[in-house]
Design a protein around this motif. Structure first.
Motif, PDB file in Angstrom:
ATOM      1  N   GLU A  27       9.413  -3.136  -6.743  1.00  0.00           N
ATOM      2  CA  GLU A  27      10.258  -3.980  -7.598  1.00  0.00           C
ATOM      3  C   GLU A  27      11.302  -4.715  -6.747  1.00  0.00           C
ATOM      4  N   GLU A  28      11.929  -4.020  -5.805  1.00  0.00           N
ATOM      5  CA  GLU A  28      12.940  -4.640  -4.949  1.00  0.00           C
ATOM      6  C   GLU A  28      12.314  -5.715  -4.062  1.00  0.00           C
ATOM      7  N   ALA A  29      11.117  -5.458  -3.560  1.00  0.00           N
ATOM      8  CA  ALA A  29      10.429  -6.446  -2.726  1.00  0.00           C
ATOM      9  C   ALA A  29      10.137  -7.711  -3.535  1.00  0.00           C
ATOM     10  N   ILE A  30       9.737  -7.548  -4.790  1.00  0.00           N
ATOM     11  CA  ILE A  30       9.476  -8.694  -5.670  1.00  0.00           C
ATOM     12  C   ILE A  30      10.776  -9.455  -5.914  1.00  0.00           C
ATOM     13  N   THR A  42       0.805  -1.220   0.000  1.00  0.00           N
ATOM     14  CA  THR A  42       0.000   0.000   0.000  1.00  0.00           C
ATOM     15  C   THR A  42       0.834   1.264   0.000  1.00  0.00           C
ATOM     16  N   GLN A  43       2.005   1.260   0.607  1.00  0.00           N
ATOM     17  CA  GLN A  43       2.783   2.490   0.697  1.00  0.00           C
ATOM     18  C   GLN A  43       4.193   2.320   0.134  1.00  0.00           C
ATOM     19  N   LEU A  44       4.309   1.571  -0.943  1.00  0.00           N
ATOM     20  CA  LEU A  44       5.607   1.356  -1.572  1.00  0.00           C
ATOM     21  C   LEU A  44       5.700   2.127  -2.868  1.00  0.00           C
ATOM     22  N   SER A  45       6.884   2.681  -3.109  1.00  0.00           N
ATOM     23  CA  SER A  45       7.129   3.298  -4.410  1.00  0.00           C
ATOM     24  C   SER A  45       7.328   2.173  -5.422  1.00  0.00           C
ATOM     25  N   PRO A  46       7.245   2.481  -6.718  1.00  0.00           N
ATOM     26  CA  PRO A  46       7.484   1.428  -7.722  1.00  0.00           C
ATOM     27  C   PRO A  46       8.851   0.749  -7.548  1.00  0.00           C
TER      28      PRO A  46
END
Length: 98
Positions: free
Chosen positions: A17-20, A9-13
């Motif tokens: 991408e880094e989380a993925i 909900t509060q992540l930048s693109p």
């Protein structure tokens, strides 16, 4: 297998991408640990089997071992070779070498 959840909900693109990427890397590492490839080439061959496979004489095989081209393993008086080592020792020839 453990399932990870990610709140986006509060992540930048870029953060998304880094989380993925981290999740995928984690899953790949888990799979690598859990799934062992079939060790088809991890078969031990006797001197006679290697000589027959390569269509060479036992004396040639002995000379290749002395020169370090092949690496034998032994137990008792028996000598064995890993099939994968035999396959790694085979090198492609350049047309100039023919």
């Amino acid at each position: 297998m453990q399932v990870q959840t990610i709140q986006i909900t509060q992540l930048s693109p870029e953060q998304f991408e880094e989380a993925i990427r981290k999740a995928v890397r984690s899953q790949l590492e888990t799979l690598k640990r859990e799934i062992h490839p079939a060790k088809v080439n991890e078969e031990y061959l006797s001197r006679k089997e290697v000589a027959q496979l390569l269509k060479i004489e036992l004396s040639t095989l002995h000379n290749w071992c002395k020169k370090g081209k092949l690496h034998p393993f032994g137990i008792g008086n028996r000598v064995y070779f890993l099939r994968s080592d035999i396959e790694k020792a085979l090198k492609p020839l350049n047309s100039q070498e023919l």
